[in-house]
Write a protein that holds these residues in place. Structure first.
Motif, mmCIF file in Angstrom:
data_model
loop_
_atom_site.group_PDB
_atom_site.id
_atom_site.type_symbol
_atom_site.label_atom_id
_atom_site.label_comp_id
_atom_site.label_asym_id
_atom_site.label_seq_id
_atom_site.Cartn_x
_atom_site.Cartn_y
_atom_site.Cartn_z
ATOM 1 N N LEU A 75 0.778 -1.349 -0.074
ATOM 2 C CA LEU A 75 0.095 0.136 -0.053
ATOM 3 C C LEU A 75 0.878 1.242 -0.017
ATOM 4 N N ARG A 76 2.270 1.139 0.137
ATOM 5 C CA ARG A 76 3.182 2.230 0.380
ATOM 6 C C ARG A 76 3.020 3.327 -0.529
ATOM 7 N N ASN A 77 2.574 3.014 -1.943
ATOM 8 C CA ASN A 77 2.544 4.079 -3.038
ATOM 9 C C ASN A 77 1.258 4.562 -3.175
ATOM 10 N N ILE A 78 0.453 4.108 -2.693
ATOM 11 C CA ILE A 78 -0.994 4.633 -2.560
ATOM 12 C C ILE A 78 -1.641 5.260 -1.165
ATOM 13 N N MET A 79 -0.852 5.277 -0.413
ATOM 14 C CA MET A 79 -1.061 5.350 0.917
ATOM 15 C C MET A 79 -1.340 6.905 1.326
ATOM 16 N N PRO A 80 -2.208 7.488 1.434
ATOM 17 C CA PRO A 80 -1.920 9.057 1.909
ATOM 18 C C PRO A 80 -1.020 9.269 2.815
ATOM 19 N N PRO A 81 -0.048 10.146 2.705
ATOM 20 C CA PRO A 81 1.027 10.289 3.819
ATOM 21 C C PRO A 81 0.618 10.886 4.946
ATOM 22 N N VAL A 87 -3.118 4.149 9.118
ATOM 23 C CA VAL A 87 -3.326 3.047 8.267
ATOM 24 C C VAL A 87 -2.487 1.733 8.636
ATOM 25 N N LYS B 5 -2.206 12.578 -3.649
ATOM 26 C CA LYS B 5 -2.026 11.910 -2.351
ATOM 27 C C LYS B 5 -2.413 12.792 -1.151
ATOM 28 N N GLU B 6 -2.091 14.178 -1.385
ATOM 29 C CA GLU B 6 -2.065 15.203 -0.150
ATOM 30 C C GLU B 6 -3.603 15.514 -0.276
ATOM 31 N N SER B 7 -4.406 15.357 -1.295
ATOM 32 C CA SER B 7 -5.737 16.075 -1.097
ATOM 33 C C SER B 7 -6.702 15.556 -0.050
ATOM 34 N N TYR B 10 -9.010 12.514 -1.557
ATOM 35 C CA TYR B 10 -8.260 11.434 -1.492
ATOM 36 C C TYR B 10 -7.964 10.474 -0.126
ATOM 37 N N THR B 11 -7.723 11.501 0.581
ATOM 38 C CA THR B 11 -7.285 10.634 2.023
ATOM 39 C C THR B 11 -8.635 10.326 2.631
ATOM 40 N N PHE B 14 -9.792 7.151 0.783
ATOM 41 C CA PHE B 14 -8.737 5.848 0.874
ATOM 42 C C PHE B 14 -9.080 5.433 2.456
ATOM 43 N N MET B 18 -10.727 1.586 3.168
ATOM 44 C CA MET B 18 -10.037 0.909 3.988
ATOM 45 C C MET B 18 -10.666 0.292 5.169
#
Lengths: 229, 245
Positions: A75-81, A87, B5-7, B10-11, B14, B18
């Motif tokens: 998941l590391r590349n699609i995970m929102p940082p 997560v 991915k910062e938006s 998206y967060t 996700f 999950m």
């Protein structure tokens, strides 16, 4: 968490290349999560009174670190940082609940002895440490191996501590009486000569002392691990 | 792919996916393992009843695999009493299916509606009565079984369990030495007339005595919980035993 893992670049190497094998063997010796990184000590003290509980706990942690590392790495590349720690926690918690439910269904007695400590695997620093330090920066397969390696390092130490504690605390190994029987009236073996089980070994402080002795031996043999004074 | 991915969108997306996926997996697993876990719980309950009934040596032969058969061997009848000691139900599994734990937890259930199950066993040609009890310790529920001998007064055995008492202190109630204290002083639940005599868990070591039990050092609140549990739960049974005389 004091790990320093370099990013492993493995574009198309064999599954068990030297580098990958090192991921499994390193945590067993020079980079042991418990004795060198000093992670996961609390549970190592609590559940090592007997070998069978140590074994089941070790297997549970191997399962969680290996699968968890794999999932996090995938998941590391699609995970929102911004929510990556959350997560990681969700993945660890889900795996721990899976382990707990399976133990309750198939090994009820051991599940009872491990009581809260299975649930507490989630707070075991080894898991979050490996997720954050390794799985977030590496591909799924090396991460999976790294998880197995660290889990094995933890499980191995539990087994060593469990071996000494069960042998000297209860006079048995995996439930088999080694030193004879201490039941009043039908003593046999060493107990007829006045031998008695050591109650201190059963208590948590002795686990700490055994872990300390292992760390001592390991550091006296390996000069690289000694801190400079 | 140019996904930011910062938006926030998206967060949140996700996180939602999950949670749904993880929740689904766990719910499925929990539901599919539930029957086995419940079966384990039932066997554990039978083992605890047998533990109160049998001596330590006899109990050593009991394991999860033969508990069902041994239980069927020993337990001959089951009855359920109400608070005034009247039999309200009897028959196979009548007592076993009563969940005194959830009745105890249910604060809205009036005392007169609570049920008091009892297992009547036969061992070596003698009748024994196993009474399950429930109460609370320091951290959570504690429970047990008290076995009454054929004279319907003397305690001939006991077993105690707990959910999360302090290891080494309160948790010791499930150990053999504490259970022995309930039997070695000729402990009785009623006087010569058949009226209930309350127990006292003492600290001064005046222990083995028909109505006194030595407590556990460092486990005062759990010991007091045991005292309260025994004194509250056993009363209806003494009324029932008296009516039999």
């Amino acid at each position: 968490m004091s790990e320093s893992i370099a990013k492993v670049k493995a574009p198309s190497e064999p599954l068990f290349s030297k580098k990958n094998r090192k991921l499994i063997t390193d945590p067993l010796t020079d980079n042991n999560p418990v004795t060198v990184q000093v992670l996961g000590i609390c549970s190592a003290l609590a559940i090592t009174v007997k070998i069978d509980t140590s074994l089941v706990m070790g297997l549970s942690v191997i399962f969680v670190t290996a699968i968890g590392n794999f999932v996090i790495s995938a998941l590391r590349n699609i995970m929102p940082p911004r929510i990556r720690i959350i997560v990681q926690l969700v993945v660890a918690a889900a795996l721990v609940i899976i382990v707990n439910e399976i133990l309750k269904a198939f090994l009820p007695d051991i599940s009872e002895q491990l009581s809260v400590f299975v649930g507490l695997i989630i707070t075991n620093c080894i898991i979050m440490g490996r997720f954050e330090a390794f799985a977030m920066a590496n591909k799924p397969w090396p991460s999976f191996l790294d998880g197995i390696g660290n889990g094995l390092g933890y499980a191995g130490l539990l087994l060593i501590v469990g071996f000494f504690r069960e042998l000297f605390g209860s006079g048995s190994l995996l439930g088999f009486k080694i030193f004879g029987s201490a039941i009043p009236g039908e003593e046999w073996g060493l107990y007829t000569m006045g031998y008695a089980n050591n109650n201190l070994v059963i208590l948590p402080p002795m686990a700490l002392i055994i872990v300390g002795i292992i760390i001592w031996i390991q550091r006296s043999r390996n000069k690289n691990l000694q801190e400079e004074i | 792919m140019a996904i930011n991915k910062e938006s926030n969108t998206y967060t949140i997306l996700f996180a939602t996916i999950m949670v749904v996926v993880v929740g689904g997996i766990l719910a499925f697993l929990s539901l599919s393992l539930k029957p086995m876990q419940e079966a384990n719980g039932k066997i554990k309950k039978k083992m605890e009843i047998l533990k109160a009934l049998l001596t330590t040596e006899e109990f050593q032969t009991i394991s999860r695999s033969n508990a069902d058969a041994k239980y069927a061997d020993y337990i001959k009848a089951e009855i359920v009493l109400d608070q005034s000691g009247k039999v309200i139900q009897e028959g196979k599994d009548a007592a076993f299916n009563v969940d005194i734990k959830s009745e105890y937890k249910d604060k809205n259930l009036p005392a007169v509606k609570r049920s008091f199950p009892m297992f009547i066993a036969e061992k070596n040609g003698k009748k024994l009565y196993v009474i399950p009890i429930i109460g609370k310790g320091l951290w959570g529920p504690i429970w047990g079984n008290v076995c009454i001998a054929e004279d319907k007064r003397s305690i001939s055995g006991a077993s105690f369990g707990h959910q999360g008492e302090t290891p080494g202190l309160g948790a010791e109630i499930s150990q053999g030495f504490f259970i022995d204290r309930w039997t070695k002083g000729d402990e009785k639940i009623s006087d010569d007339n058949g009226d209930f005599t309350p127990f006292e868990v003492v600290k001064d070591g005046t222990g083995p005595n028909p109505t006194k039990i030595d407590g556990i050092s460092g486990g005062t609140i759990t010991s007091k919980g045991v005292e309260e549990m025994v004194n509250r739960c056993l009363v209806p049974y003494t009324i029932y035993f008296k009516s039999l005389k």
